[in-house]
Design an enzyme around this catalytic site. Structure first.
Site, PDB file in Angstrom:
ATOM      1  N   TYR A 158      48.257  34.823  28.545  1.00  0.00           N
ATOM      2  CA  TYR A 158      49.003  36.040  28.909  1.00  0.00           C
ATOM      3  C   TYR A 158      50.405  36.042  28.277  1.00  0.00           C
ATOM      4  CZ  TYR A 158      45.960  38.157  32.474  1.00  0.00           C
ATOM      5  OH  TYR A 158      44.942  38.803  33.139  1.00  0.00           O
ATOM      6  N   ASP A 204      38.095  38.446  40.165  1.00  0.00           N
ATOM      7  CA  ASP A 204      37.389  39.726  40.323  1.00  0.00           C
ATOM      8  C   ASP A 204      35.951  39.470  40.763  1.00  0.00           C
ATOM      9  OD1 ASP A 204      39.524  41.348  39.567  1.00  0.00           O
ATOM     10  OD2 ASP A 204      38.248  42.631  38.322  1.00  0.00           O
ATOM     11  N   LYS A 251      37.744  25.192  29.979  1.00  0.00           N
ATOM     12  CA  LYS A 251      36.721  25.078  28.939  1.00  0.00           C
ATOM     13  C   LYS A 251      37.084  23.867  28.072  1.00  0.00           C
ATOM     14  CE  LYS A 251      33.878  27.672  27.441  1.00  0.00           C
ATOM     15  NZ  LYS A 251      32.399  27.464  27.455  1.00  0.00           N
ATOM     16  N   ASP A 296      41.945  35.391  36.329  1.00  0.00           N
ATOM     17  CA  ASP A 296      41.859  36.850  36.408  1.00  0.00           C
ATOM     18  C   ASP A 296      40.397  37.268  36.543  1.00  0.00           C
ATOM     19  OD1 ASP A 296      42.761  39.556  36.226  1.00  0.00           O
ATOM     20  OD2 ASP A 296      42.109  39.572  34.130  1.00  0.00           O
ATOM     21  N   ASP A 349      32.687  28.946  32.449  1.00  0.00           N
ATOM     22  CA  ASP A 349      31.500  29.818  32.370  1.00  0.00           C
ATOM     23  C   ASP A 349      30.467  29.406  33.423  1.00  0.00           C
ATOM     24  OD1 ASP A 349      31.107  27.430  30.955  1.00  0.00           O
ATOM     25  OD2 ASP A 349      29.814  28.335  29.432  1.00  0.00           O
TER      26      ASP A 349
HETATM   27  C1  IPM Z   1      45.347  41.194  38.222  1.00  0.00           C
HETATM   28  C2  IPM Z   1      45.377  42.321  37.242  1.00  0.00           C
HETATM   29  C3  IPM Z   1      46.526  42.109  36.263  1.00  0.00           C
HETATM   30  C4  IPM Z   1      46.239  40.838  35.480  1.00  0.00           C
HETATM   31  C5  IPM Z   1      46.814  43.278  35.333  1.00  0.00           C
HETATM   32  C6  IPM Z   1      47.055  44.564  36.112  1.00  0.00           C
HETATM   33  C7  IPM Z   1      47.981  42.989  34.430  1.00  0.00           C
HETATM   34  O1  IPM Z   1      44.143  42.428  36.607  1.00  0.00           O
HETATM   35  O2  IPM Z   1      46.371  40.965  38.892  1.00  0.00           O
HETATM   36  O3  IPM Z   1      44.312  40.543  38.347  1.00  0.00           O
HETATM   37  O4  IPM Z   1      45.533  40.871  34.451  1.00  0.00           O
HETATM   38  O5  IPM Z   1      46.736  39.788  35.882  1.00  0.00           O
HETATM   39 MG    MG Z   2      42.612  41.156  37.411  1.00  0.00          MG
END
Ligand code: IPM
Ligand code: MG
Length: 367
Positions: free
Chosen positions: A142, A252, A192, A248, A224
């Site tokens: 990032y 999710d 990884k 990240d 993975d």
């Molecule tokens: C998260 C989001 C952020 C990230 C974005 C909005 C920059 O996806 O907090 O998970 O990628 O960290």
């Molecule tokens: Mg995210």
């Protein structure tokens, strides 16, 4: 004694709608639990861009550095898709994380019993699920340099760099081991190492830090495989420690196990400030949800649970955090549902405000 200070950055999309419900909860704690906060508000993301031409004004950054905790709603939206990369709404969020040095991002994925049917996985795989992902938040790909898009041999080349120092890996690892010590003493580190040198270093450093936490059972997994295991048998995990990008993605994935992205909070913590509290920002894992913005359909629970994390991690109010979490568990058990939590049997979903009403009523009932 002065009240602890909170800066609210509601941001874009459904951010302001869900944050309105959090403000009602904050007021409740002041009125009913003698826990008053000094609350100020400011702009972030597209809302800040509209006013100042930047996604985070320097004054807002300074305020964020000065308060006890920041509460953030969401950033981004289609209106800002064509902006230059440097002023996109997300840059405001990333600047806050970086300049506040919030290196430890705690993302719990808990499946409330009442919602086990909503998961895309079979109920028995997720009922009782309780995982904590600790995502490194201030480094890695990032932020790594060099980065950018340039021309080489008449061709565009895009570059980002995965870069981690051992100090960065170590401080996040300590946060993850500490978290494991407070939970079931199991930590799985994901990288990884089979293809990335930064992954080899990650594995080495985490293994070194383990010497200070002999009670924790440490395992390593390729990220993975970790993604696969998360959907195959998620309850094998207690705490997961991983880097910024893998974190990240994996968070999710873990979020969806619990039934809805509208349920998951997060805490981003840095080093202790002079008053002993960690630098901190709390935000829901979900985004700005432009498809439902302004319709009072959004689920405020992720944002409210983020405030519960603030009570626990910034203000040492673990009992009050548990009270709020129990109130949410109660309204869900009683059948309160926003649109994202509606099953095939249908019914009339609650509005954002009605969900707030239900949670406040459950808080009242807890007294
Ligand atoms: C998260 C989001 C952020 C990230 C974005 C909005 C920059 O996806 O907090 O998970 O990628 O960290
Ligand atoms: Mg995210």
């Amino acid at each position: 004694m002065t009240n602890p200070s909170l800066l609210i950055l509601a941001g874009d999309g459904i951010g302001p709608e869900v944050m309105d419900q959090v403000k009602r909860i904050i007021t409740w704690y002041g009125d009913k639990r003698d826990l008053a906060f000094d609350v100020s508000e400011d702009l972030v993301g597209g809302a800040a861009y509209d006013k100042h031409g930047v996604p985070l004004h320097d004054d807002t950054m300074a305020k964020a550095q000065a308060v006890d905790a920041v509460l953030l709603g969401a950033v981004g939206g289609p209106a800002y898709d064509d902006l230059d990369f440097s002023v996109k709404p997300e840059r405001g969020l990333l600047r806050l994380r970086k300049e506040m040095d919030l290196f430890a991002n705690l993302r719990p994925a808990q499946c409330f019993d009442a919602l086990a049917d909503f998961s895309s996985l079979k109920k028995e795989l997720v009922a009782g699920l309780d995982i904590m992902i600790v995502r490194e938040l201030t480094s890695g790909v990032y932020f790594g340099e060099p980065r950018g898009i340039h021309i080489e041999d008449n061709m565009r080349v895009g570059i980002n760099t995965q870069r981690y120092t051992e100090a960065e890996i170590e401080r996040g690892a300590r946060a993850a081991f500490e978290m494991a010590m407070k939970r079931n003493k199991k930590l799985c580190s994901m990288e990884k190492a089979n293809v990335m040198e930064s992954g080899i270093l990650w594995r080495d450093v985490v293994t070194e830090v383990h010497a200070d936490y002999p009670e924790v059972e440490l395992s390593h997994m390729y990220a993975d495989n970790g993604a696969m295991q998360l959907v195959r048998a998620p309850k094998q995990f207690d705490v997961i420690y991983t880097d910024n990008l893998f974190g990240d993605i994996l968070s999710d994935c873990a979020a969806m196990l619990t039934g809805s992205l509208g349920m998951l909070p997060s805490a981003s913590l840095g080093a202790p400030m002079a008053n002993g509290r960690p630098k901190a920002m709390y935000e829901p894992v979900h985004g700005s949800a432009p498809d439902i913005t302004g319709q009072s359909k959004a689920n405020p629970i992720a944002c409210i649970l983020s405030f519960a994390m603030a009570l626990r991690y910034s203000f040492d109010q673990g009992d009050e955090a548990a009270r709020l979490e129990a109130a949410i568990e109660k309204v869900l058990a009683d059948g309160a549902r926003t649109g994202d939590l509606m099953g095939p049997e249908g019914g009339k979903p609650l509005s954002t405000t009605e969900m707030g009403d239900a949670i406040l009523a459950a808080l009242d009932a807890s007294l």
